[in-house]
Scaffold this active site. Structure first.
Site, PDB file in Angstrom:
ATOM      1  N   GLU A 134      -4.015   8.104   7.054  1.00 19.12           N
ATOM      2  CA  GLU A 134      -5.013   7.208   6.467  1.00 19.12           C
ATOM      3  C   GLU A 134      -5.339   6.068   7.439  1.00 19.12           C
ATOM      4  OE1 GLU A 134      -3.859   5.576   2.684  1.00 19.12           O
ATOM      5  OE2 GLU A 134      -5.835   4.742   2.283  1.00 19.12           O
ATOM      6  N   GLU A 164       1.979   1.772  -3.479  1.00 19.67           N
ATOM      7  CA  GLU A 164       0.873   2.300  -4.285  1.00 19.67           C
ATOM      8  C   GLU A 164       0.819   3.835  -4.164  1.00 19.67           C
ATOM      9  OE1 GLU A 164      -2.982   3.848  -3.465  1.00 19.67           O
ATOM     10  OE2 GLU A 164      -3.338   1.762  -2.874  1.00 19.67           O
ATOM     11  N   HIS A 165       0.928   4.344  -2.935  1.00 22.79           N
ATOM     12  CA  HIS A 165       0.937   5.802  -2.749  1.00 22.79           C
ATOM     13  C   HIS A 165       2.112   6.451  -3.476  1.00 22.79           C
ATOM     14  CE1 HIS A 165      -1.882   7.069   0.655  1.00 22.79           C
ATOM     15  NE2 HIS A 165      -2.223   5.822   0.398  1.00 22.79           N
ATOM     16  N   HIS A 177       0.825  -1.201   0.000  1.00 21.59           N
ATOM     17  CA  HIS A 177       0.000   0.000   0.000  1.00 21.59           C
ATOM     18  C   HIS A 177       0.864   1.259   0.000  1.00 21.59           C
ATOM     19  CE1 HIS A 177      -2.477   3.009   2.381  1.00 21.59           C
ATOM     20  NE2 HIS A 177      -3.166   2.858   1.283  1.00 21.59           N
TER      21      HIS A 177
END
Lengths: 461, 461
Positions: free
Chosen positions: A154, A77-78, A74
């Site tokens: 997040e 991905e960012h 993740h």
């Protein structure tokens, strides 16, 4: 041709008509890049996804000895939005904002997908920018630190959402130490400890031509798309002349799971209890998937479903109540959710168990079976109006299912499901070890009764 | 015809071509029922809404002396799903589930809308069931009690969502005692105190032919729709032969607001602070609405926007950050949102103020202006692919705006917005009294600095 088509992993080129006059085509380039497109006549927009079959479940110690960084998929991905060798993060953002396009990414347990939805004329831009992000991201050290802060925020946001917390704990409870049981995003400790070099290795190891699957639905011409993609990938520095086979599909079939954790209570000073109750389900490729779809429609999907009627309509015990049945390559879950006041939670949990037992013992009616077919057919037809749904369906077909089934074929399989099939599956689920997760102002003792009623009773109607 | 059309309130029948080859038609029946449809060529599905211009802001003591029941509009909305003189709640649920349709309702501050999305062949069913719910609901006393429990759970769910809590408090802070400042759903005390007779009176008083607006988009033939609607309403017991004029549109134009509340802190043991900062904005019909759209796009909408770049991309202070500008008949708001850790909240609040001041003092670039036009055009084109969006647009046109502007006309107005317009509006907003709302583990003292920086500084870049 109309129906299901096996997607071979070797070099292949095939095409056929799919639901709603759309046309599906698949190409495997010599470099191993796979391209699937579905042209929807009359469409003026297009959704495109760049997929790689790497998700949170795949996080493990790196080849060079970095320990596993949970959440690094993740994190990566960012970072793909934070700049390439030729585009800044702002350049990337402007590309899509300037045309009013949607642009985002999704990290899941078994894949990562970068996608965009744009008007037809903007597809070449979307191909170019996504290809650049996929091949040439810099993972700049300063951006890495900035983004660490964003990801921690997040995680905090998700941590403040009690339904989200309950869902994460439910996966852990049902799947135990299986890698699918881990949260996708890691946790604050793993994100604080993440180092740029490990994420860089992860990127270099998994974002290769043989990993890339591009799926596009809407206003798309397959030949033009393939040519644009090849140009964009080559322009971004990939050598597509090196022949390679696509990476093998992940092995499928049920894994052996640990004994599920029966009761998890997370104390929170919230007004409602977020309650989840369920058991191990079916893997994504299980041949009883159509039966599960019918079971889930009758049991817990829609306002006429049994759960909605029993928990909300007749008793007013909850606002939100439903069931769900996600499937992965080697594990699945069947779960029931409700949000309700602490004073009602044990009643709701008992009702859920009772309803599943009732389905297992008395089955479904012919009316319910007929309605479920209609519900699944109508909902699918409406969902497939969105190119987003079609783009995702192509990706799932390629990465998980190994076949593409168009709407007609999917509905044909649904129509073959019998009442006996549904009852047999319900009986199997009801006999599996249950896990209950409750997040809210409550304690374990409130649910002992619901958990101990675990042995299916014969007197539950 | 292509462009904006005033929607007269008298008897009228008009039609014109709108964006994307769709065709908009409007009829006012002698009974006062208004019907607006937008046929989208090639569409296989349809979205239909039954609207009434009554929302939470309209709740007041009843004609027979019942005191105002805050939340009664939303309570009524729930009850319309609970059975009519000829259909049970389960019958209603089955009607839509059996065809896989979507069926729901929305209570807003200035209207209530019951809607459904179905395949084209199911439109007659949707018309019949929605007409029955709208005209012939029983508001059964036992169902009333069950539903009270459901609504209390819905309020608890919202109460557990810190972003939702912050939003409700923000409206109160900016709009003060204005009826638009109240929460839509009431609160647990008003819902516990609600009596069936008062809600029944509310229903009888406001759900009449002259209140009803039906809007439909997608696969629809206007004449057939009007005939089906007349048949369904008559069949359900309405006498459409009694002539009546549609109810007058709500008066528009800015109301005088109380002085806004500068600082509201709601203490919650959450990980993040949910932060909102803003001022009174523009009413829905303000001629500067296109300017506001451009301002909001540049300032806080999308990944290239100033807020996103300053707060998230450059500093990693938040995951979610954006601005918004809702407009109502006699009030509006301009707000900025961020979710962030307590230690960052005052910095984020100060940055938001600084960015708005910077916009007011230095304006926008030609590039930003051009991008905003592209962003609004592209996003609108994509949104209008959904019949849901088109159905809602028709309802808003009729109930709030008093005119229908198609996409070309809307974009023509956007293109006329100048950098000076945007700067002038930003200056006006920045000079208005600010309200700050923070929900989380924090205290008022943390934000004194941000609130006291209220006087626009000249040294903020």
């Amino acid at each position: 041709m109309n129906g299901a088509v096996d997607l071979p992993l070797g070099l292949a080129e095939l095409s056929f008509d799919a639901a709603g006059d759309a046309r599906v085509r698949r190409s495997v380039l010599p470099s191993g890049v796979r391209v699937l497109s579905e042209q929807v006549p009359g469409s003026r927009s297009v959704t495109i996804g760049f997929w790689v079959a790497v998700g949170s479940r795949d996080e493990q110690p790196s080849a060079s000895g970095h320990p596993a960084t949970y959440g690094s998929t993740h994190f990566l991905e960012h970072l793909l939005f934070k700049g390439t060798t030729t585009r800044t993060a702002l350049d990337i953002a402007i590309s899509f904002d300037a045309v009013g396009g949607e642009h985002n990414a999704l990290t899941a347990k078994e894949y990562t997908c970068y996608y965009a939805k744009v008007q037809d004329r903007d597809l070449p831009m979307a191909v170019a920018v996504l290809a650049d992000m996929f091949t040439s991201s810099r993972l700049d050290a300063e951006e890495f630190e900035n983004e660490r802060g964003v990801i921690l925020e997040e995680l905090s946001m998700a941590g403040d959402d009690p339904a989200d917390v309950a869902n994460e704990r439910f996966f852990e409870a049902v799947l135990g130490a299986h890698p699918l049981g881990r949260p996708i995003g890691g946790n604050p400790d793993t994100i604080r400890a993440a180092v740029r070099d490990a994420v860089w290795e992860h990127y270099r190891a998994n974002y290769r031509p043989s990993d890339l699957v591009v799926t596009v639905a809407g206003a798309v011409d397959h030949e033009v798309l393939v040519a644009e993609l090849e140009r964009a990938l080559t322009g971004a520095g990939w050598d597509l002349s090196v022949e390679a086979a696509p990476v093998e599909r992940r092995p499928v079939g049920p894994a052996v799971l640990e004994v599920a954790r029966p009761l998890t209570v997370v104390q929170r000073p919230t007004e409602q209890i977020n309650l989840l109750l369920g058991v191990p389900g079916l893997v994504a490729t299980d041949e009883r998937r159509p039966t599960m779809s019918v079971l889930n429609a009758i049991f817990g999907s829609g306002m006429s479903s049994r759960l909605f009627q029993q928990v909300r309509e007749r008793r007013g015990l909850a606002y939100s109540v439903y069931s769900f049945a996600p499937g992965y390559s080697d594990a699945g879950l069947f779960g029931m959710y409700a949000g309700c006041s602490p004073s009602k939670a044990s009643t709701v949990a008992a009702l859920m168990r009772t309803e599943l037992d009732r389905l297992a013992e008395h089955g479904v009616t012919a009316d319910e079976l007929r309605r479920a077919s209609g519900q699944l057919a109508g909902a699918s037809a409406l969902a497939l109006e969105d190119s987003d749904t079609r783009m995702s369906r192509l990706g799932r077909s390629e990465l998980t299912l190994g076949e593409f089934a168009d709407l007609d074929e999917a509905l044909r399989r649904i129509a073959l499901v019998t009442a006996d099939d549904v009852q047999a599956l319900a009986a199997e689920l009801a006999a599996r070890p249950f896990s209950l997760v409750a997040v809210g102002a409550t304690e374990e003792s409130a649910f002992r009764g619901a958990v101990e009623a675990a042995a299916p009773s014969t007197d539950v109607a």
